[in-house]
Write an enzyme that holds these catalytic residues in place. Structure first.
Site, PDB file in Angstrom:
ATOM      1  N   PHE A  70      -1.987  -7.812  -8.305  1.00  0.00           N
ATOM      2  CA  PHE A  70      -1.883  -7.215  -6.972  1.00  0.00           C
ATOM      3  C   PHE A  70      -2.361  -5.756  -6.955  1.00  0.00           C
ATOM      4  CE2 PHE A  70       0.757  -4.876  -3.887  1.00  0.00           C
ATOM      5  CZ  PHE A  70       0.428  -5.559  -2.719  1.00  0.00           C
ATOM      6  N   ASP A  77      -0.397   2.812 -12.199  1.00  0.00           N
ATOM      7  CA  ASP A  77       0.742   3.502 -12.803  1.00  0.00           C
ATOM      8  C   ASP A  77       2.084   2.862 -12.434  1.00  0.00           C
ATOM      9  OD1 ASP A  77      -0.762   5.545 -14.129  1.00  0.00           O
ATOM     10  OD2 ASP A  77      -1.174   6.387 -12.160  1.00  0.00           O
ATOM     11  N   ASP A 112      -0.242   9.309  -0.268  1.00  0.00           N
ATOM     12  CA  ASP A 112      -0.099   8.283  -1.304  1.00  0.00           C
ATOM     13  C   ASP A 112       0.530   7.005  -0.744  1.00  0.00           C
ATOM     14  OD1 ASP A 112      -0.371   7.380  -3.870  1.00  0.00           O
ATOM     15  OD2 ASP A 112       1.501   8.209  -4.599  1.00  0.00           O
ATOM     16  N   ARG A 138      -5.255  -0.298   1.103  1.00  0.00           N
ATOM     17  CA  ARG A 138      -5.332  -0.636  -0.323  1.00  0.00           C
ATOM     18  C   ARG A 138      -6.663  -1.309  -0.686  1.00  0.00           C
ATOM     19  NH1 ARG A 138      -2.202  -1.505  -4.802  1.00  0.00           N
ATOM     20  NH2 ARG A 138      -0.490  -0.299  -3.977  1.00  0.00           N
TER      21      ARG A 138
END
Ligand SMILES: Nc1ncnc2c1ncn2[C@@H]1O[C@H](COP(=O)(O)OP(=O)(O)OP(=O)(O)O)[C@@H](O)[C@H]1O
Length: 480
Positions: free
Chosen positions: A128, A185, A276, A283
């Site tokens: 994902f 991350d 962010d 995305r």
């Protein structure tokens, strides 16, 4: 007396084995030296080292096939050397059965003597993350290298958020030499939190964690590869893991009451957090989502009321005003058997200072790069025991736009609108937006929502913490 030999003056290493073999059908002298260098001549002198280039070998009929790496020197990446790797087979044929056996013994002896190379890894692949290419990256770029290096893999695709954390918290880790995240991350941070929540966290933390970039941010792996001149690619990251390269890493403990979150990358509130998290809806753009949504956020700039308190590192004491801080006693009450509880620092004895809002952005960084193109905290060190704090209060929009372009080389911290310092401990007291007091912001840690205030980013998911006071302390060298 010890003497120093510059690299070029090194005394030649004695041969472990030196022999005439067939290379591409031509009889050629081939030598393996005691320090692991394989030397032969094929139009020019060629060298390959067991430490760096040779991953493994296998016997195929009369031939010995070595799986090796060749370094590709790119020219455009990040202003650095852009080092990256490609796989290559090197085949030679000893002239006699006896010498083939001897070659195999010596090569095995050399490869077995290399310390730190992992033999068995647990690999998380997040299908994902980023542009949803992690599965492809793993199958096409990562797995072939691990196969060449004879590293056994237990592969787990993450099926939902916090899947990696759940697994790491409960599985038997003793059979692994490390955990690898083929992801952004976010999965790395889940793994760190899972390890630290284990009752045996002290042992669990000795397990190295590797990263292969397959997310949209990839700040941690960029921070690891950039200083050694390697490009932020799946191949470079995988090769570094195979070679067993390691660095210690500080862990920041964010606490609110008894709730804790362990951060290894950053904490943001204000502009950076809004970009962010709110850009998640873009995305599909990959890392371009940060630039596109960043521009929108600067045009409609928000400022937040609030206060930050911090304990400056030596040399940074002139920032802010002196302040007193009543330590959140609840956060230090803990059951040590439940997992890591953060550093044992007596916060009341420290010299606290404060900066009052309104703020455009408050950003706390543990490593230099926040994303592949964002050198957020150019002076941040992996294991100095401090966090880098980047604070922006008021700033004209044009100056802010120019600062955005400077994020790629870290020169934004030189702006008169930016305060840049190192801190040992930090407290955030977030408030509402100055223009619309019924709207609050988002607190983002390592790319995930830690807390969201009233009428901020629309999402029904419950955050780990409430939009209120947070305390952050840092422990030196916890992770490897
Ligand atoms: N199968 C899945 N479906 C939905 N979410 C998932 C799945 N597997 C993992 N996740 C979650 O996806 C989130 C983002 O993952 P990851 O960090 O790998 O990518 P990213 O956010 O694109 O990259 P970066 O963190 O570098 O910006 C993590 O919070 C993780 O828990």
């Amino acid at each position: 007396m010890d003497t120093l030999h510059p690299e070029n003056d090194r005394l030649p290493s004695p041969p472990l084995i030196s022999d005439r073999v067939l290379i591409n059908g031509v009889i050629t002298p081939l030598t393996l030296t005691a320090d692991g260098e394989l030397q032969w001549t094929e139009s020019a002198l060629r060298k390959s080292t067991t430490e760096k280039e040779i991953l493994s070998f296998a016997v195929e009929g009369n031939k010995v096939k070595l799986k090796t790496l060749v370094e590709r020197r790119g020219s455009i990446c990040c202003g650095g050397s852009g080092g990256d790797y490609a796989r290559k087979d090197f085949v030679f044929e000893p002239l006699y059965d006896e010498s083939r056996k001897l070659w195999c013994d010596k090569l095995r002896q050399r490869l077995d003597s290399l310390v730190g190379r992992p033999k068995r890894l647990l690999v998380f692949v997040n299908p994902f993350g980023g542009k949803k290419t992690a599965r492809k990256i793993f199958l096409e770029e990562v797995k072939p290298l691990f196969d060449d290096a004879h590293v056994q893999l237990d592969v787990q695709e993450t099926k939902y958020q916090l899947h990696a954390k759940e697994m790491v918290r409960s599985i038997d880790l003793s059979k692994y030499d490390g955990i690898v995240c083929v992801s952004g991350d976010g999965v790395l941070v889940e793994v760190v939190n899972g390890l630290l929540e284990r009752a045996d966290w002290r042992t669990a933390l000795k397990l190295p964690i590797g990263m292969v970039p397959a997310g949209s941010g990839n700040g941690m792996i960029k921070s690891l590869l950039d200083p050694v001149g390697l490009s932020c690619s799946a191949a470079s990251a995988t090769v570094s893991i195979i070679r067993g390269h390691r660095r210690s890493l500080d862990v920041a403990t964010i606490s609110q009451g008894t709730t804790k979150f362990f951060s290894v990358l950053m904490l943001a509130w204000g502009l950076v957090a809004d970009i962010d998290i709110e850009s998640e809806k873009f995305r599909w753009m990959g890392s371009a989502r940060f630039d596109v949504y960043g521009l929108q956020r600067i045009i409609c700039l928000r400022q937040y009321n609030g206060r930050i308190l911090f304990v400056p590192a030596p040399g940074f004491e002139s920032n802010g005003q002196p302040a007193s801080y009543n330590v959140d006693k609840e956060s230090s009450v803990s059951d040590k058997t439940l997992g890591y509880q953060g550093p044992d620092t007596n916060l009341e004895d420290l010299e606290w200072r404060e900066i009052k809002g309104p703020f455009v952005s408050v950003w706390l960084h543990n490593v230099p790069w926040g994303a592949e193109n964002t050198l957020a905290a150019p002076n941040a060190k992996f294991s100095d025991g401090f966090l880098d704090l980047i604070v922006m209060k008021d700033c004209p929009k044009l100056a802010l736009l120019s600062l955005m372009t400077k994020l790629s080389d870290g020169t934004h911290v030189q702006s008169p609108y930016v305060s840049y310092l190192k801190v040992k401990a930090f407290v955030l007291e977030p408030g509402a937006r100055i223009d619309e007091e019924d709207k609050e912001g988002i607190i983002d840690s390592d790319g995930e929502v830690l807390a969201r205030g009233r009428r901020s980013y629309k999402c029904d998911e419950k955050a780990l913490m409430s939009y209120g006071k947070l305390q952050i302390t840092v422990d030196q060298d916890e992770m490897r």
